[in-house]
Design an enzyme around this catalytic site. Structure first.
Site, mmCIF file in Angstrom:
data_model
loop_
_atom_site.group_PDB
_atom_site.id
_atom_site.type_symbol
_atom_site.label_atom_id
_atom_site.label_comp_id
_atom_site.label_asym_id
_atom_site.label_seq_id
_atom_site.Cartn_x
_atom_site.Cartn_y
_atom_site.Cartn_z
ATOM 1 N N HIS A 9 0.833 -1.206 0.000
ATOM 2 C CA HIS A 9 0.000 0.000 0.000
ATOM 3 C C HIS A 9 0.867 1.256 0.000
ATOM 4 O O HIS A 9 2.042 1.236 0.383
ATOM 5 C CB HIS A 9 -0.930 0.004 1.217
ATOM 6 N N GLU A 83 -2.379 -6.857 7.615
ATOM 7 C CA GLU A 83 -1.018 -6.788 8.155
ATOM 8 C C GLU A 83 -0.873 -7.659 9.388
ATOM 9 O O GLU A 83 -1.858 -8.028 10.033
ATOM 10 C CB GLU A 83 -0.661 -5.330 8.480
#
Length: 191
Positions: A9, A83
């Site tokens: 990202h 994550e």
């Protein structure tokens, strides 16, 4: 066999400050949005068929930008691409962690093995769900998860000590019955 390019990202304010984000849902900043557009341009001629993503907003928005630029479907969201759970370390800086605990991830962080298991399962699910499309996939995820998959797919050869996975970077993998293989990666030396 499916080719999947994992994209980290774009930047967030916490990335800029060196704070551990983990599962804390921090949005992209303007630099992160620009990195997402740059990643899309770098992937433009790859013949990609669809985009999948972690559901965290920083990854989801990056995936939306990439899908929009490339004109492909997505993002389909996969919880297994979130994550690493850093637990009590989230919000701390790496410097804070080293001072307090002498562990870079904190004492109660999710293990590499757990991250790899759920991430590979999510990639398999995404590949199966997109088996009808002709072309490779893009999966937008997070730095620690991508590092773990690079190490898994290269038998620990990469990333080398001191290398980091940059925001917006792209890393290609092959997923087949034998597992995950690393085709290319773009880690860079840490500052």
């Amino acid at each position: 066999m499916t080719v999947i390019t994992l994209v980290r990202h774009g930047q967030t304010d916490w990335n800029m400050l060196g704070r551990v984000q983990g599962r804390t849902d921090i949005p992209l900043n303007d630099t992160g949005r620009a990195q997402a557009r740059e990643a899309a341009e770098a992937l433009r001629h790859g013949g990609y068929a669809a985009v999948v993503s972690s559901p965290l907003s920083r990854a989801r928005e990056t995936a939306e930008i990439i899908a929009g630029v490339l004109g492909v479907p997505g993002p389909a969201l996969y919880d297994g691409l979130v994550e690493r759970d850093y637990a009590s370390a989230e919000g701390m800086t790496s410097e804070d962690l080293w001072k307090l605990q002498r562990r870079a991830m904190g004492p109660d962080a999710e293990s590499d093995e757990a991250v790899a298991t759920r991430a590979v399962a999510a990639l398999r699910d995404a590949a199966a769900a997109h088996a009808h499309v002709d072309g490779p996939l893009i999966a937008v995820a997070h730095g620690s998860l991508i590092r773990v998959l690079i190490a898994l797919a290269s038998d620990g050869e990469f990333p080398r000590p001191g290398e980091r996975v940059e925001n917006g970077s792209q890393h290609a993998f092959r997923l087949d019955d034998d597992g995950l293989s690393l085709l290319s990666y773009s880690a860079v030396p840490a500052d």
